[in-house]
Motif scaffolding. Structure first.
Motif, PDB file in Angstrom:
ATOM      1  N   ILE A 119      31.737  21.310  44.315  1.00 49.06           N
ATOM      2  CA  ILE A 119      32.105  21.094  45.722  1.00 49.06           C
ATOM      3  C   ILE A 119      32.143  22.405  46.504  1.00 49.06           C
ATOM      4  N   LEU A 120      32.045  23.534  45.795  1.00 48.45           N
ATOM      5  CA  LEU A 120      32.127  24.829  46.500  1.00 48.45           C
ATOM      6  C   LEU A 120      30.814  25.232  47.146  1.00 48.45           C
ATOM      7  N   GLY A 121      29.693  24.716  46.642  1.00 51.01           N
ATOM      8  CA  GLY A 121      28.414  25.037  47.264  1.00 51.01           C
ATOM      9  C   GLY A 121      27.799  26.327  46.757  1.00 51.01           C
ATOM     10  N   ASP A 122      26.627  26.631  47.318  1.00 52.06           N
ATOM     11  CA  ASP A 122      25.928  27.856  46.939  1.00 52.06           C
ATOM     12  C   ASP A 122      26.643  29.071  47.566  1.00 52.06           C
ATOM     13  N   TRP A 123      26.231  30.250  47.175  1.00 54.95           N
ATOM     14  CA  TRP A 123      26.808  31.519  47.646  1.00 54.95           C
ATOM     15  C   TRP A 123      28.287  31.624  47.298  1.00 54.95           C
ATOM     16  N   ASN A 172      24.078  20.060  41.891  1.00 57.42           N
ATOM     17  CA  ASN A 172      24.886  21.205  41.494  1.00 57.42           C
ATOM     18  C   ASN A 172      24.343  22.463  42.167  1.00 57.42           C
ATOM     19  N   PRO A 173      25.094  23.003  43.122  1.00 63.18           N
ATOM     20  CA  PRO A 173      24.606  24.168  43.858  1.00 63.18           C
ATOM     21  C   PRO A 173      25.131  25.505  43.320  1.00 63.18           C
ATOM     22  N   LEU A 174      25.778  25.501  42.158  1.00 62.72           N
ATOM     23  CA  LEU A 174      26.447  26.735  41.713  1.00 62.72           C
ATOM     24  C   LEU A 174      25.432  27.723  41.137  1.00 62.72           C
ATOM     25  N   ARG A 175      25.243  28.833  41.841  1.00 59.12           N
ATOM     26  CA  ARG A 175      24.177  29.769  41.472  1.00 59.12           C
ATOM     27  C   ARG A 175      24.391  30.417  40.110  1.00 59.12           C
ATOM     28  N   VAL A 224      30.705   5.313  46.337  1.00 57.73           N
ATOM     29  CA  VAL A 224      29.890   6.440  45.861  1.00 57.73           C
ATOM     30  C   VAL A 224      30.089   7.621  46.801  1.00 57.73           C
ATOM     31  N   VAL A 225      30.332   8.771  46.202  1.00 54.84           N
ATOM     32  CA  VAL A 225      30.496  10.007  46.973  1.00 54.84           C
ATOM     33  C   VAL A 225      29.347  10.932  46.605  1.00 54.84           C
ATOM     34  N   LEU A 226      28.663  11.443  47.621  1.00 55.79           N
ATOM     35  CA  LEU A 226      27.554  12.364  47.375  1.00 55.79           C
ATOM     36  C   LEU A 226      28.016  13.791  47.607  1.00 55.79           C
ATOM     37  N   VAL A 227      27.756  14.646  46.608  1.00 55.77           N
ATOM     38  CA  VAL A 227      28.076  16.072  46.738  1.00 55.77           C
ATOM     39  C   VAL A 227      26.767  16.839  46.666  1.00 55.77           C
ATOM     40  N   GLY A 228      26.614  17.843  47.509  1.00 53.65           N
ATOM     41  CA  GLY A 228      25.390  18.651  47.469  1.00 53.65           C
ATOM     42  C   GLY A 228      24.952  19.008  48.872  1.00 53.65           C
ATOM     43  N   GLY A 229      24.065  19.985  48.956  1.00 46.80           N
ATOM     44  CA  GLY A 229      23.697  20.511  50.269  1.00 46.80           C
ATOM     45  C   GLY A 229      22.520  19.827  50.926  1.00 46.80           C
ATOM     46  N   ARG A 230      21.771  19.051  50.166  1.00 45.48           N
ATOM     47  CA  ARG A 230      20.593  18.450  50.793  1.00 45.48           C
ATOM     48  C   ARG A 230      20.732  16.925  50.836  1.00 45.48           C
ATOM     49  N   PRO A 231      20.100  16.290  51.831  1.00 46.37           N
ATOM     50  CA  PRO A 231      20.136  14.829  51.888  1.00 46.37           C
ATOM     51  C   PRO A 231      19.371  14.228  50.717  1.00 46.37           C
ATOM     52  N   LEU A 232      19.874  13.136  50.188  1.00 41.93           N
ATOM     53  CA  LEU A 232      19.238  12.494  49.036  1.00 41.93           C
ATOM     54  C   LEU A 232      18.835  11.060  49.393  1.00 41.93           C
TER      55      LEU A 232
END
Ligand code: BGC
Length: 766
Positions: free
Chosen positions: A449-453, A515-518, A556-564
């Motif tokens: 849930i924290l995202g990239d960067w 999963n956006p975790l770099r 349903v909960v969507l997590v992530g930075g891009r639309p799916l």
């Protein structure tokens, strides 16, 4: 006091003053200080200001990780310098031959580096930059706000400005002074992994959010110890890369550039006075962006009046030579970029020596170096670094994740989560109605849930979605099934086990996505993590299907930075929530929304396509876009730009305008009454689109030109007025090379999304 003593003191004071160079006098105007200092600098020292390196800590980490192996292409985000040891880098710093560092992630390291810089001949402090894209999240313990795509979904620029102001304080409290944000790329391809760090697909929304971010970071005048330099990036158009892969080439007409990609930059420079810009990885119309004089010098400096400095992106100066093969040697690449208008190279050795040579050979002029150096020094003076380059460690502890910042992070998250679907009002939940709640899915109980960067954050700082639900569930039993974090590894066994628990539950909350975790190998989105498709990866779709088949009500909960493209889920499950990457307190924010403690108010800042084959799926397309429809599916998005539900209902009145005909020097205002007709307080985003009915060139079917978010108590009604001027009606005529607003007929289209239209007001421009 004896006369001789007074004389001696006076002489001493005068001498002392005379010995203090002007550039060290805080009371002197910045311009004077810069000129004085430049007058004392050698060519080498000036070029050194243009050199940026990654911090020694970052290099050591990389060396540890790769243990002497060669870093492969594609792994080059792990900065280190094969021919320059950490000790040599520290020596350069001590000699005043480093202007800037990036990725210095502790206050202690920043202080240590500044101490070295203070030993140099002129004692010029270092400028330290960091990617504080949504809070200073590369630093452990910082407040992690929702990523920009969620911020944009709030349609709340004032809140974005507030969190940026707080992030600036956290940046300064860790000894950095400059953030590489905002990313004002207009995102037009969801396969691109970086969508989460953008403000979405609409130039107007991106502009408003970009301006708010810059103002938050830089404050009123970009001066003092509580602000940080912002950096508008990336010049330009890398957000619609061919094939969706980061850094791929772009071919864009000048008209599209001016109308879609450039407006956020124009406002960043003209309205928000952004102090720095960053060039893009990609080539544009056949020219690597780092060597694009037209963009950096003619447009940014010449047309818009940009008056700061331009930094390169990571390794991109070198890539002109070794990737684009558009410069015979590295030295030629250095020449091309500076000559085109670049001021600082991120990152690495060789630049200093080669650029000095280029000046001595007469290929570059000293005036070009002075342009760059003076602006970098100006930034250091403005930020108060000459007075005190150090940061007090106590301040670090008091500032990072303080109560006020956490409160804002929570608010931002609550305003960023979009309710996409809510059949039969399954939401909000009254938890006391449920005895056994299943929570599962790859994003239910971790830091995705924290995202990239973001780098690793202490567990204690993060409220995962499971934590959030447990906090609010009262006497309901929350059963967590650990489906595993790595979506590429998940087997059908896990799916079946989860479904078996679902059978015994009376509610299921399934948290899927990306999963956006770099720092994790299992990442599926973020920088350099581009995808061919937009489906859920692995067995996630089956997970939802099997759980749903048990008959248990499913959210349903969507997590992530891009639309799916979650078509099946959208058609079948009762409730669907787009949480984006909601940050440190994202789990609490989501739970507050599920429980109705907070009424959702966010709207999609980007269309959700049904299929990656629909890309580019944008609401502001041209009239002929869907003249012919797809034969194997719908031609509409799964969810349109601007869509987002609330737990209350809003009734719109008939919109009106203050005039029927406007002239080019005039403005026109549209007013609409909006009433909360439900039983809960709620916020609505009233969206104003403009549609040009007849024009000499094809215009988009509609374009967002204004919005307002209003809070309404149950039964409350407010008149909302949105005003535009001729800029909102203009387009770029690339034959005449100018913006023009053509007289003729227009419509103001007012909606609760780009598709759900509540009223249309025709008007004319004469
Ligand atoms: C990214 C930039 C970022 C830089 C420094 C690059 O790879 O494209 O957006 O600011 O790295 O971390």
């Amino acid at each position: 006091m004896k006369v001789w003593m007074m004389m001696a003191m006076l002489t001493f004071t005068l001498l002392g003053k005379a010995q203090q160079p002007i550039y060290k006098e805080p009371g002197q105007p910045v311009e004077r200080r810069v000129t004085d200092l430049m007058g004392r600098m050698t060519l080498e020292e000036k070029v050194a200001q243009m050199c940026q390196y990654v911090g020694p800590g970052h290099i050591r980490e990389t060396q540890k990780r790769f243990k002497g192996q060669k870093i492969a292409k594609g792994d080059d985000a792990n900065g280190f310098y094969p021919n320059l040891s950490v000790n040599q880098l520290l020596e350069l710093t001590e000699k005043g031959l480093v202007g800037s560092f990036l990725h210095v992630v502790t206050a202690k390291e920043s202080n240590d580096l500044q101490k070295l810089a203070m030993k140099s001949r002129l004692q010029i402090p270092l400028l330290i930059g960091i990617d504080a894209i949504h809070g200073n999240a590369l630093v452990s313990g910082a407040t992690v706000y929702p990523t920009p795509i969620g911020q944009a979904a709030s349609f709340h620029p004032e809140l974005v400005e507030r969190i940026s102001r707080e992030a600036a304080l956290e940046v300064r409290a860790t000894g950095a002074h400059w953030t590489f944000t905002p990313n004002i790329d207009v995102a037009r391809d969801a396969r691109w992994g970086r969508v989460g760090e953008t403000f979405g697909e609409d130039p107007y929304l991106v502009t408003r959010m970009g301006v708010a971010t810059i103002k938050g970071f830089q404050g009123k005048d970009c001066q003092g110890t509580e602000v940080a330099l912002a950096c508008a990036k990336h010049l330009i158009a890398g957000s619609e890369p061919s094939n969706g892969t980061n850094a791929a080439p772009m071919d864009v007409s000048e008209r599209t550039l001016r109308e879609v990609y450039l407006p956020p930059y124009k406002a960043a420079v003209e309205e928000a006075n952004v102090f720095t810009l960053m060039a893009a990885h990609n080539e544009l119309n056949g020219i690597p962006c780092h060597a694009d004089r037209w963009m950096m010098t003619d447009i940014m400096r010449g047309e818009y009046g940009f008056n700061g400095f331009i930094v390169s992106d990571w390794m991109d100066v070198d890539r002109i030579h070794d990737l684009h093969h558009a410069a015979p040697t590295l030295k030629d690449a250095f020449y091309e970029t500076i000559d085109a208008g670049l001021d600082m190279r991120m990152h690495g050795p060789d630049f200093l020596e080669k650029v000095v040579e280029l000046v001595k050979e007469g290929r570059l002029s000293e005036a070009q170096i002075d342009r760059a150096c003076s602006k970098i020094l100006e930034a250091k003076f403005r930020l108060g670094l000459f007075e005190n380059p150090f940061v007090c460690l106590e301040k670090t502890a008091q500032t990072l994740s303080n109560e006020e910042h956490l409160q804002s992070a929570l608010e931002m998250a609550e305003e960023s989560i979009v309710l996409l679907k809510n059949e039969n009002d399954l939401l909000p939940l009254d938890f006391s109605d449920y005895k056994n709640i299943l929570v599962t899915g790859p994003n239910a109980n971790n830091h995705t849930i924290l995202g990239d960067w973001t780098l690793q954050q202490p567990d204690a700082n993060v409220v995962t979605i499971l934590d959030g639900i447990r906090e609010i569930a009262g006497s309901a039993k929350v059963n967590y099934y650990n489906y595993g974090d790595d979506v590429r590894q998940n087997s059908m066994d896990k799916v079946n086990e989860a479904a078996a628990i679902a059978k015994k539950s009376d509610l299921a909350i399934v948290v899927v996505g990306e999963n956006p975790l770099r720092y994790q190998k299992s990442k599926t989105c973020g920088e350099n993590i581009d995808r061919m498709g937009l489906d859920l990866l692995g067995t996630q779709n089956q997970l939802v299907q099997k759980i749903h088949e048990t008959g248990v009500p499913t959210i349903v909960v969507l997590v992530g930075g891009r639309p799916l493209s979650v078509n099946w889920i959208a058609q079948n499950v009762q409730a669907l929530v787009q949480a984006w990457e909601p940050g440190s307190l994202g789990g609490r924010a989501l739970a507050n929304i599920l429980a109705g403690k907070v009424n959702p108010s966010a709207k999609l800042p980007i269309s959700i396509p049904r299929h990656s084959g629909q890309i580019q799926m944008i609401y502001n397309h041209k009239p002929s876009q869907y003249f012919q429809k797809y034969k194997d599916g719908e031609s509409t998005p799964l969810y349109p730009f601007g869509h987002g539900l609330s737990y209350t209902t809003f009734a719109y009145g008939k919109p009106s305008a203050d005039k029927k005909v406007m002239t080019a020097d005039d403005t026109i205002s549209f007013t609409i009454n909006v009433k909360n007709t439900g039983t809960r307080e709620g916020q609505e985003v009233i969206q104003l689109y403009v549609s040009d009915k007849k024009s000499s060139l094809p215009r988009p079917v509609k374009e967002l030109k204004g919005f307002k978010k209003v809070k309404l108590a149950p039964g409350e009604e407010k008149a909302v007025t949105l005003t535009i001027d001729k800029k909102a009606l203009s387009f770029f005529d690339d034959v005449k090379h100018e913006w023009m607003a053509e007289p003729g007929k227009f419509e103001a289209v007012i909606g609760t999304s780009s598709r759900d239209i509540k009223g249309i007001v025709p008007f004319e421009l004469r």
